[in-house]
Design an enzyme around this catalytic site. Structure first.
Site, PDB file in Angstrom:
ATOM      1  CE  LYS A   1      23.712  26.962  -2.309  1.00  0.00           C
ATOM      2  NZ  LYS A   1      23.437  27.870  -3.370  1.00  0.00           N
TER       3      LYS A   1
ATOM      4  NE  ARG B   1      19.273  31.602   1.229  1.00  0.00           N
ATOM      5  CZ  ARG B   1      18.711  30.342   1.808  1.00  0.00           C
ATOM      6  NH1 ARG B   1      17.941  30.469   2.670  1.00  0.00           N
ATOM      7  NH2 ARG B   1      19.235  29.299   1.134  1.00  0.00           N
TER       8      ARG B   1
ATOM      9  CE  LYS C   1      27.128  29.281  -0.317  1.00  0.00           C
ATOM     10  NZ  LYS C   1      26.398  30.085  -1.402  1.00  0.00           N
TER      11      LYS C   1
END
Length: 329
Positions: free
Chosen positions: A196, A206, A254
Site C-alpha cells: 500500500k 478520505r 494499492k
C-alpha cells in the site's frame, strides 16, 4: 515469416477478436467497497465520488441484495463514525455493538452467501486520522497491532469472512492471525494490504470517511512513515512475502493503475491470490472526465479493469463494479 504470417488476420472481425481474447473481466472478479454511516434512510452521495454513496444500515441491506442479484458476490466494508466516538486508541473499533459490527451482521442477515471483508485500521476511529496510535509525533507500531488484532477478532465474532488490514504496521498480520487462532476463528481469512503506497489518489476516500490526518502540532501530517514510498519496487516484494509468511491468505496492491508493474512482479513471485484496489482518485478522475465529455466512460472503465486483470489481479476492489456489470446488459 511475412507474408505467410500476417498477425492482422486475427484482428479482422469482432468475432475472431472475441474468440482469441486473452483477458476477460467478469462479475466474479470484483470486491465492492461500501461506505456505512449511522442513521436511517440515508443514501448520501459523496461529492468527490459521483454516484457513490454513504449508506445507513437499512440501505446497506438493500444494496447488498442488489449486488447479489447483479452477480457480485463480495463486499469490503468501511464505516464513517461520529467525531465524538473517535479517540487516539481506536476504542470504538472494538465495540461489539459498533457500526462495523452491526454492518457485518446486516449484510450476513440480508444475504448470507455474500462474502464479507472488513477494513481493519484505526483511521476511521482516530481523532488524528491516522492508521495507528499517535504519541510524541510518532505512529506507535506494536501498540497499534494489538488493537488491530482485537478489532479483527471483533469482526470475526460479528460474522466477517475475511479481515483486511490496511494499516501497514509491521508484524500486524502475524499478530492478527495468532489472535484469530486463539479465539477459534481458524477459518477467518486475512486479506493483507501488503503493498500500500503513500499515494495522492486517496483524497476522495478520505472525504467519504472523514479520515484524513489532522493538521495539528506533534501529529504527522501524512502517512509516509508507514505507507510505502511510491518510488520503490523491491520493497513491495519484501512486504508481500513477509505478509504471506505471517499468515495472509490474499495480498493486495494499492492503488491500481500507477502500480501495475508491481502487480505483475508480485503475481510472478507468490502463490496466493493477488488483489488490486482501484482507488477513489482513479474513480473520480474517470467520472469527472466523462462528465465533461472528454472520455467514453464505459470504454475507459473496461480498458482500465482489463489492464488491472491482465497485470495479474485475481480480485479487483473497484467502485466501478456496478457500472461494469450494467454494461454487460
Amino acid at each position: 515469416m511475412y507474408p505467410l504470417i500476417r498477425n492482422r488476420r486475427l484482428r479482422t472481425s469482432e468475432s475472431i477478436r472475441r474468440l482469441i481474447r486473452e483477458t476477460l473481466v467478469t462479475p466474479d472478479d470484483f470486491l465492492v467497497p461500501l461506505f456505512v454511516v449511522e442513521g436511517n434512510g440515508i443514501k448520501e452521495e459523496i461529492a468527490s465520488m459521483p454516484n457513490y454513496f454513504r449508506l445507513s444500515l437499512d440501505n446497506l441491506e438493500k444494496e447488498v441484495k442488489e449486488l447479489w442479484n447483479m452477480g457480485l458476490c463480495a463486499v469490503l466494508l468501511f464505516v464513517k463514525v461520529d467525531d465524538n466516538l473517535k479517540d487516539n486508541k481506536g476504542t470504538e473499533a472494538i465495540n461489539p455493538n459498533g457500526l462495523m459490527q452491526r454492518a457485518i451482521k446486516t449484510v450476513k442477515n440480508a444475504c448470507p452467501q455474500m462474502l464479507v471483508m472488513t477494513d481493519v485500521a484505526l483511521d476511521p476511529f482516530s481523532s488524528y486520522g491516522h492508521d495507528g496510535i499517535v504519541a510524541e509525533g510518532q505512529i506507535l507500531n506494536d501498540e497499534t497491532t494489538e488493537v488491530l488484532a482485537e478489532m479483527s477478532v471483533s469482526h470475526a465474532k460479528a460474522g466477517a469472512d475475511f479481515v483486511a488490514p490496511s494499516d501497514m504496521m509491521d508484524g500486524r498480520i502475524l499478530t492478527i492471525r495468532e489472535a484469530l487462532e486463539d479465539e477459534g476463528f481458524t477459518n477467518t481469512g486475512i486479506m493483507a494490504y501488503s503493498a500500500k503506497y503513500a499515494s495522492a489518489f486517496y483524497g476522495p476516500f478520505r472525504d467519504a470517511l472523514d479520515s484524513a490526518p489532522v493538521d495539528i502540532a506533534n501529529v504527522p501530517k501524512d502517512k509516509k512513515t508507514y505507507q510505502m514510498d511510491y518510488a520503490n519496487r523491491y520493497e513491495a516484494i519484501k512486504e508481500t512475502q513477509m505478509d504471506i509468511d505471517e499468515g495472509a491468505d490474499i495480498v493486495m496492491v494499492k492503488p491500481g493503475l500507477c502500480y501495475l508493474d508491481i502487480v505483475r512482479e508480485i503475481k510472478n513471485e507468490v502463490e496466493v491470490p493477488v488483489a488490486v484496489y482501484q482507488v477513489s482518485g482513479e474513480y473520480a478522475m474517470v467520472k469527472a472526465a466523462a462528465e465533461k465529455g472528454w472520455l467514453d466512460h464505459d470504454a475507459v472503465v473496461l480498458e482500465q479493469l482489463t489492464a488491472i486483470k491482465r497485470a495479474g489481479a485475481d480480485i479487483i476492489a473497484s467502485y466501478f463494479a456496478k457500472d461494469f456489470v450494467r454494461t454487460l446488459g
